[in-house]
Write an enzyme that holds these catalytic residues in place. Structure first.
Site, PDB file in Angstrom:
ATOM      1  N   HIS A 207      -5.769  -2.581  21.936  1.00 37.27           N
ATOM      2  CA  HIS A 207      -4.481  -2.568  22.635  1.00 37.27           C
ATOM      3  C   HIS A 207      -4.763  -2.923  24.092  1.00 37.27           C
ATOM      4  CE1 HIS A 207      -1.691  -0.907  19.548  1.00 37.27           C
ATOM      5  NE2 HIS A 207      -2.850  -0.652  18.962  1.00 37.27           N
ATOM      6  N   CYS A 238       1.943   2.618  19.657  1.00 37.96           N
ATOM      7  CA  CYS A 238       1.763   3.519  18.519  1.00 37.96           C
ATOM      8  C   CYS A 238       2.673   4.720  18.719  1.00 37.96           C
ATOM      9  CB  CYS A 238       0.309   3.974  18.397  1.00 37.96           C
ATOM     10  SG  CYS A 238       0.067   5.174  17.073  1.00 37.96           S
TER      11      CYS A 238
HETATM   12  P1  HMG Z   1       3.389  15.191   5.854  1.00 38.56           P
HETATM   13  O1  HMG Z   1       4.687  15.580   6.520  1.00 38.56           O
HETATM   14  O2  HMG Z   1       2.240  16.120   5.981  1.00 38.56           O
HETATM   15  O3  HMG Z   1       3.561  14.837   4.321  1.00 38.56           O
HETATM   16  O4  HMG Z   1       2.991  13.763   6.432  1.00 38.56           O
HETATM   17  P2  HMG Z   1       4.380  15.431   3.149  1.00 38.56           P
HETATM   18  O5  HMG Z   1       3.616  15.114   1.919  1.00 38.56           O
HETATM   19  O6  HMG Z   1       4.729  16.862   3.428  1.00 38.56           O
HETATM   20  O7  HMG Z   1       5.718  14.539   3.162  1.00 38.56           O
HETATM   21  C1  HMG Z   1       6.742  14.686   4.110  1.00 38.56           C
HETATM   22  C2  HMG Z   1       7.937  13.831   3.667  1.00 38.56           C
HETATM   23  O8  HMG Z   1       7.554  12.445   3.702  1.00 38.56           O
HETATM   24  C3  HMG Z   1       8.346  14.103   2.224  1.00 38.56           C
HETATM   25  O9  HMG Z   1       9.736  13.834   2.140  1.00 38.56           O
HETATM   26  C4  HMG Z   1       7.585  13.075   1.421  1.00 38.56           C
HETATM   27  O10 HMG Z   1       8.199  12.748   0.224  1.00 38.56           O
HETATM   28  C5  HMG Z   1       7.617  11.893   2.381  1.00 38.56           C
HETATM   29  P3  HMG Z   1      10.770  15.030   1.842  1.00 38.56           P
HETATM   30  O11 HMG Z   1      10.345  15.637   0.542  1.00 38.56           O
HETATM   31  O12 HMG Z   1      10.616  15.974   3.007  1.00 38.56           O
HETATM   32  O13 HMG Z   1      12.091  14.323   1.803  1.00 38.56           O
HETATM   33  N1  HMG Z   1       6.457  11.019   2.212  1.00 38.56           N
HETATM   34  C6  HMG Z   1       6.545   9.688   2.035  1.00 38.56           C
HETATM   35  N2  HMG Z   1       7.594   8.848   1.965  1.00 38.56           N
HETATM   36  C7  HMG Z   1       7.333   7.538   1.782  1.00 38.56           C
HETATM   37  N3  HMG Z   1       6.086   7.038   1.713  1.00 38.56           N
HETATM   38  C8  HMG Z   1       5.003   7.848   1.788  1.00 38.56           C
HETATM   39  C9  HMG Z   1       5.221   9.222   1.946  1.00 38.56           C
HETATM   40  N4  HMG Z   1       4.382  10.279   2.080  1.00 38.56           N
HETATM   41  C10 HMG Z   1       5.169  11.366   2.221  1.00 38.56           C
HETATM   42  N5  HMG Z   1       3.778   7.326   1.714  1.00 38.56           N
HETATM   43  C11 HMG Z   1       1.960  11.617   6.157  1.00 38.56           C
HETATM   44  C12 HMG Z   1       1.794  13.126   6.040  1.00 38.56           C
HETATM   45  C13 HMG Z   1       0.584  10.985   6.112  1.00 38.56           C
HETATM   46  C14 HMG Z   1       2.810  11.131   4.993  1.00 38.56           C
HETATM   47  C15 HMG Z   1       2.668  11.290   7.513  1.00 38.56           C
HETATM   48  O14 HMG Z   1       1.967  11.928   8.521  1.00 38.56           O
HETATM   49  C16 HMG Z   1       2.727   9.821   7.797  1.00 38.56           C
HETATM   50  O15 HMG Z   1       3.398   9.067   7.090  1.00 38.56           O
HETATM   51  N6  HMG Z   1       2.017   9.366   8.863  1.00 38.56           N
HETATM   52  C17 HMG Z   1       1.960   7.975   9.216  1.00 38.56           C
HETATM   53  C18 HMG Z   1       1.909   7.812  10.705  1.00 38.56           C
HETATM   54  C19 HMG Z   1       1.813   6.342  11.053  1.00 38.56           C
HETATM   55  O16 HMG Z   1       2.215   5.487  10.283  1.00 38.56           O
HETATM   56  N7  HMG Z   1       1.282   6.038  12.258  1.00 38.56           N
HETATM   57  C20 HMG Z   1       1.148   4.694  12.725  1.00 38.56           C
HETATM   58  C21 HMG Z   1       0.112   3.903  11.975  1.00 38.56           C
HETATM   59  S1  HMG Z   1      -1.553   4.227  12.517  1.00 38.56           S
HETATM   60  C22 HMG Z   1      -1.726   3.276  13.955  1.00 38.56           C
HETATM   61  O17 HMG Z   1      -0.766   2.737  14.438  1.00 38.56           O
HETATM   62  C23 HMG Z   1      -3.088   3.067  14.525  1.00 38.56           C
HETATM   63  C24 HMG Z   1      -3.658   1.674  14.212  1.00 38.56           C
HETATM   64  O18 HMG Z   1      -2.817   0.637  14.689  1.00 38.56           O
HETATM   65  C25 HMG Z   1      -5.061   1.530  14.856  1.00 38.56           C
HETATM   66  C26 HMG Z   1      -5.071   1.907  16.333  1.00 38.56           C
HETATM   67  O19 HMG Z   1      -4.401   1.247  17.162  1.00 38.56           O
HETATM   68  O20 HMG Z   1      -5.735   2.909  16.628  1.00 38.56           O
HETATM   69  C27 HMG Z   1      -3.818   1.490  12.690  1.00 38.56           C
HETATM   70 MG    MG Z   2      -2.871  -0.137  16.748  1.00 35.24          MG
END
Ligand code: HMG
Ligand code: MG
Length: 300
Positions: A207, A238
């Protein structure tokens, strides 16, 4: 043969995931389709994550279904757990990216899990991916600094990257999530990380928050890396890294690399058109210095 570099276009995912305005799936599809015509070989097409955590990525399955898949272009998506994997499988994804961090605090803020817990989620995921012949890329965030913990040592980065590699990730992308790295810092980091993962299996994900991304790529090239993540028009940030700006602009990478005698396969003019189009669509100026310089030259 000229030395080649693979650019992984992350604009449609990393570039848009933090965007506050609603972006319709049709716009994302058009962005990916336009990028597909620029000579890029990898375009990250979305994230099958919880919509409660990252609302902007909510319709990634619709987007994935809608894009025109071009021969020679791979369209990976981010997947955090089995739920995301099942969705990915259902829409015909052929490559996924899993993500964790070198910082415990960031890992919890980003995925509600410790680093070890993210690996526990990955184990069944990797097995399912292998069974379905789906390639897996791994991301390590906060490799040079964390918004919550400050400077990050090379040691935990090497360990986490090594674990992802041992699990079967074909490539590990090292994320300078908040863009604090410098030429010297990247050199020190890679001298340690390349002991755990060969440079040929590492990618740089810089970034540009502090304006150091191109210098960081230079340091990574010196260490033997030939894969870099970048974002058209420098889009991005992010959601769980306050203050982080976009990835290094793809146009600036192409310009720097090609003028330095490396081959990217990317058509810079076509890419700048996409950069101008998406920037106009989002009502902003391209962050790419190259695209801005071309616009200024053409206006004079
Ligand atoms: P959680 O709250 O612990 O999970 O999140 P959960 O299992 O309790 O689920 C919570 C709710 O989300 C539930 O819905 C699940 O069904 C739903 P509810 O029953 O409450 O209605 N859910 C989903 N829905 C759709 N697709 C799924 C999914 N999983 C659960 N896959 C979890 C844990 C990992 C899911 C959450 O923390 C999450 O989705 N995090 C993602 C964060 C993210 O995307 N961050 C940005 C990307 S990383 C980044 O940008 C860095 C990178 O660019 C490199 C860098 O720059 O460093 C890659
Ligand atoms: Mg990134």
């Amino acid at each position: 043969m000229a030395d080649t570099v693979r650019l992984v276009e992350v604009g449609p995912r990393d570039g848009l995931q933090n965007e506050k305005q609603t972006i319709e799936p049709a716009t994302k599809i058009e962005l990916i389709d336009r990028l597909s015509l620029c000579g890029l070989s990898v375009i990250e097409a979305g994230a099958f994550v919880s919509p409660k955590w990252v609302p902007q990525m909510a319709a990634s399955d619709t987007v994935f279904r809608g894009i025109t898949k071009r021969r020679g272009v791979t369209y990976p998506v981010l997947v955090p757990n089995m739920r995301g994997f099942e969705t990915a499988l259902g829409v015909g994804v052929r490559e996924i990216a899993i993500f964790t961090a070198a910082s415990e605090t960031f890992s919890r803020k980003n995925t509600n899990a410790t680093i070890d817990e993210t690996f526990a989620r990955f184990a069944p995921l990797i097995r399912a991916a292998t069974d379905n012949h789906i390639k897996v890329r791994g991301y390590v965030s906060c490799v040079l600094g964390c918004p919550f913990e400050g400077e990050i040592d090379a040691e935990p980065v090497a360990q986490v990257a090594g674990r992802l590699f041992d699990l079967g990730c074909y490539e590990i992308s090292l994320g300078d999530t908040i863009g604090v790295g410098t030429f010297g810092g990247v050199r020190r980091l890679l001298s340690r990380v390349t002991q755990a993962v060969p440079a040929t299996h590492l990618a740089g994900h810089f970034h540009d928050t502090y304006g150091q991304a191109l210098a960081n790529i230079h340091a990574a090239l010196d260490a033997g890396l030939r894969v870099f993540d970048s974002s058209v028009a420098g889009l991005g940030g992010c959601p769980y890294a306050p203050g982080a700006t976009g990835n290094v602009a793809t146009e600036d990478c192409v310009y720097m690399l090609e003028k330095s005698g490396l081959t990217t396969g990317v058509d810079l003019d076509a890419l700048m058109q996409v950069s101008r189009w998406i920037s106009q669509t989002l009502h902003r100026t391209p962050q790419s210095r190259v695209t801005r310089a071309h616009a200024a030259r053409n206006a004079s």
